[in-house]
Scaffold this motif. Structure first.
Motif, PDB file in Angstrom:
ATOM      1  N   VAL A  15     -19.819  29.207  25.449  1.00  0.00           N
ATOM      2  CA  VAL A  15     -20.003  30.368  26.320  1.00  0.00           C
ATOM      3  C   VAL A  15     -19.909  29.925  27.775  1.00  0.00           C
ATOM      4  O   VAL A  15     -20.785  29.204  28.259  1.00  0.00           O
ATOM      5  CB  VAL A  15     -21.367  31.043  26.060  1.00  0.00           C
ATOM      6  N   PRO A  16     -18.867  30.353  28.492  1.00  0.00           N
ATOM      7  CA  PRO A  16     -18.795  30.040  29.925  1.00  0.00           C
ATOM      8  C   PRO A  16     -19.615  31.043  30.733  1.00  0.00           C
ATOM      9  O   PRO A  16     -19.902  32.141  30.280  1.00  0.00           O
ATOM     10  CB  PRO A  16     -17.302  30.181  30.231  1.00  0.00           C
ATOM     11  N   GLY A  17     -19.982  30.651  31.934  1.00  0.00           N
ATOM     12  CA  GLY A  17     -20.682  31.566  32.842  1.00  0.00           C
ATOM     13  C   GLY A  17     -22.161  31.717  32.562  1.00  0.00           C
ATOM     14  O   GLY A  17     -22.765  32.694  32.989  1.00  0.00           O
ATOM     15  N   VAL A  18     -22.786  30.783  31.869  1.00  0.00           N
ATOM     16  CA  VAL A  18     -24.223  30.849  31.594  1.00  0.00           C
ATOM     17  C   VAL A  18     -24.968  30.279  32.796  1.00  0.00           C
ATOM     18  O   VAL A  18     -24.676  29.179  33.243  1.00  0.00           O
ATOM     19  CB  VAL A  18     -24.576  30.049  30.322  1.00  0.00           C
ATOM     20  N   ARG A  19     -25.903  31.048  33.319  1.00  0.00           N
ATOM     21  CA  ARG A  19     -26.684  30.590  34.470  1.00  0.00           C
ATOM     22  C   ARG A  19     -28.152  30.520  34.045  1.00  0.00           C
ATOM     23  O   ARG A  19     -28.766  31.538  33.763  1.00  0.00           O
ATOM     24  CB  ARG A  19     -26.527  31.544  35.639  1.00  0.00           C
ATOM     25  N   LEU A  20     -28.666  29.305  34.001  1.00  0.00           N
ATOM     26  CA  LEU A  20     -30.055  29.096  33.622  1.00  0.00           C
ATOM     27  C   LEU A  20     -30.869  28.721  34.853  1.00  0.00           C
ATOM     28  O   LEU A  20     -30.403  27.979  35.706  1.00  0.00           O
ATOM     29  CB  LEU A  20     -30.157  27.966  32.585  1.00  0.00           C
ATOM     30  N   PRO A  21     -32.102  29.222  34.957  1.00  0.00           N
ATOM     31  CA  PRO A  21     -32.939  28.865  36.103  1.00  0.00           C
ATOM     32  C   PRO A  21     -33.436  27.429  35.989  1.00  0.00           C
ATOM     33  O   PRO A  21     -33.486  26.858  34.906  1.00  0.00           O
ATOM     34  CB  PRO A  21     -34.102  29.860  36.015  1.00  0.00           C
ATOM     35  N   LYS A  29     -22.198  22.537  34.071  1.00  0.00           N
ATOM     36  CA  LYS A  29     -21.476  23.415  35.006  1.00  0.00           C
ATOM     37  C   LYS A  29     -21.363  24.847  34.491  1.00  0.00           C
ATOM     38  O   LYS A  29     -20.280  25.404  34.343  1.00  0.00           O
ATOM     39  CB  LYS A  29     -20.101  22.843  35.329  1.00  0.00           C
ATOM     40  N   ARG A  30     -22.514  25.433  34.177  1.00  0.00           N
ATOM     41  CA  ARG A  30     -22.614  26.828  33.714  1.00  0.00           C
ATOM     42  C   ARG A  30     -21.821  27.093  32.439  1.00  0.00           C
ATOM     43  O   ARG A  30     -21.346  28.196  32.219  1.00  0.00           O
ATOM     44  CB  ARG A  30     -22.210  27.792  34.816  1.00  0.00           C
ATOM     45  N   ARG A  31     -21.665  26.126  31.571  1.00  0.00           N
ATOM     46  CA  ARG A  31     -20.985  26.309  30.296  1.00  0.00           C
ATOM     47  C   ARG A  31     -21.916  25.795  29.201  1.00  0.00           C
ATOM     48  O   ARG A  31     -22.324  24.636  29.214  1.00  0.00           O
ATOM     49  CB  ARG A  31     -19.666  25.564  30.264  1.00  0.00           C
ATOM     50  N   LEU A  32     -22.264  26.681  28.260  1.00  0.00           N
ATOM     51  CA  LEU A  32     -23.131  26.322  27.146  1.00  0.00           C
ATOM     52  C   LEU A  32     -22.271  26.104  25.904  1.00  0.00           C
ATOM     53  O   LEU A  32     -21.525  26.990  25.502  1.00  0.00           O
ATOM     54  CB  LEU A  32     -24.149  27.430  26.880  1.00  0.00           C
ATOM     55  N   THR A  33     -22.376  24.909  25.322  1.00  0.00           N
ATOM     56  CA  THR A  33     -21.586  24.558  24.143  1.00  0.00           C
ATOM     57  C   THR A  33     -22.535  24.068  23.058  1.00  0.00           C
ATOM     58  O   THR A  33     -23.432  23.264  23.325  1.00  0.00           O
ATOM     59  CB  THR A  33     -20.581  23.433  24.468  1.00  0.00           C
ATOM     60  N   VAL A  34     -22.344  24.577  21.847  1.00  0.00           N
ATOM     61  CA  VAL A  34     -23.128  24.124  20.698  1.00  0.00           C
ATOM     62  C   VAL A  34     -22.158  23.593  19.658  1.00  0.00           C
ATOM     63  O   VAL A  34     -21.217  24.282  19.254  1.00  0.00           O
ATOM     64  CB  VAL A  34     -23.987  25.262  20.112  1.00  0.00           C
ATOM     65  N   LEU A  35     -22.389  22.350  19.219  1.00  0.00           N
ATOM     66  CA  LEU A  35     -21.578  21.701  18.192  1.00  0.00           C
ATOM     67  C   LEU A  35     -22.478  21.381  17.010  1.00  0.00           C
ATOM     68  O   LEU A  35     -23.654  21.050  17.182  1.00  0.00           O
ATOM     69  CB  LEU A  35     -20.957  20.407  18.726  1.00  0.00           C
ATOM     70  N   ILE A  36     -21.924  21.465  15.788  1.00  0.00           N
ATOM     71  CA  ILE A  36     -22.722  21.201  14.594  1.00  0.00           C
ATOM     72  C   ILE A  36     -22.008  20.205  13.688  1.00  0.00           C
ATOM     73  O   ILE A  36     -20.782  20.101  13.691  1.00  0.00           O
ATOM     74  CB  ILE A  36     -23.018  22.499  13.813  1.00  0.00           C
ATOM     75  N   ASP A  37     -22.798  19.473  12.928  1.00  0.00           N
ATOM     76  CA  ASP A  37     -22.293  18.602  11.870  1.00  0.00           C
ATOM     77  C   ASP A  37     -23.157  18.879  10.650  1.00  0.00           C
ATOM     78  O   ASP A  37     -24.251  18.337  10.512  1.00  0.00           O
ATOM     79  CB  ASP A  37     -22.381  17.127  12.269  1.00  0.00           C
TER      80      ASP A  37
END
Length: 146
Positions: free
Chosen positions: A38-44, A17-25
């Motif tokens: 990052v909210p509001g990311v629009r990918l084609p 839903k247009r939200r990009l999240t990156v998690l690391i371990d």
């Protein structure tokens, strides 16, 4: 942060839903830490996901052991569907990407008139100065032949 470790490191990338999240371990404890959100990311649509571990001269060798890709089924409103279809370039709301400038506003009629007017005045001034210099040069060249 991930160099010379004795355990595997993991990365999770989510786009929902247009939200990009990156998690690391990177500690090897199977505990996820936030890297970015990052909210509001629009990918084609219609593109592919790719990875590469090539680093050139292998001074920093990384091995990609596995990838697990899932397509999540998310209910969307018709408005969200329409907005997602209209995306041609990756964009982030309220964030300028490099090379993406806002379009220039059109000039008002007064500004355009003033630019044209002063341009014409400058051209006429240059022509008058050119004629005066040419006449002086002609006079000087005639005096040399007497």
């Amino acid at each position: 942060m991930v160099r010379n470790l004795n355990h595997d490191t993991f990365l999770v990338i989510r786009y929902v839903k247009r939200r990009l999240t990156v998690l690391i371990d990177i500690d090897g404890k199977h505990e996820w830490r936030d890297c970015i959100d990052v909210p509001g990311v629009r990918l084609p649509r219609g593109y592919y996901f790719g990875t590469s571990s090539v680093t050139g001269d292998l001074s920093d060798n990384h091995d990609i052991i596995s990838l697990k890709l899932y397509q999540l089924t998310v209910e969307r409103t018709p408005e969200e569907e329409k907005q997602d279809r209209e995306v041609y370039l990756p964009i982030v709301d309220n964030l300028k990407l490099p090379g993406m400038e806002a379009p220039l506003e059109p000039m008002s009629g007064l500004a355009l008139f003033l630019i044209v007017f002063f341009s014409l005045v400058a051209i006429v001034f240059a022509i008058v100065i050119g004629v005066i210099v040419y006449n002086k040069w002609q006079e000087q060249s005639r005096k040399h032949f007497y």
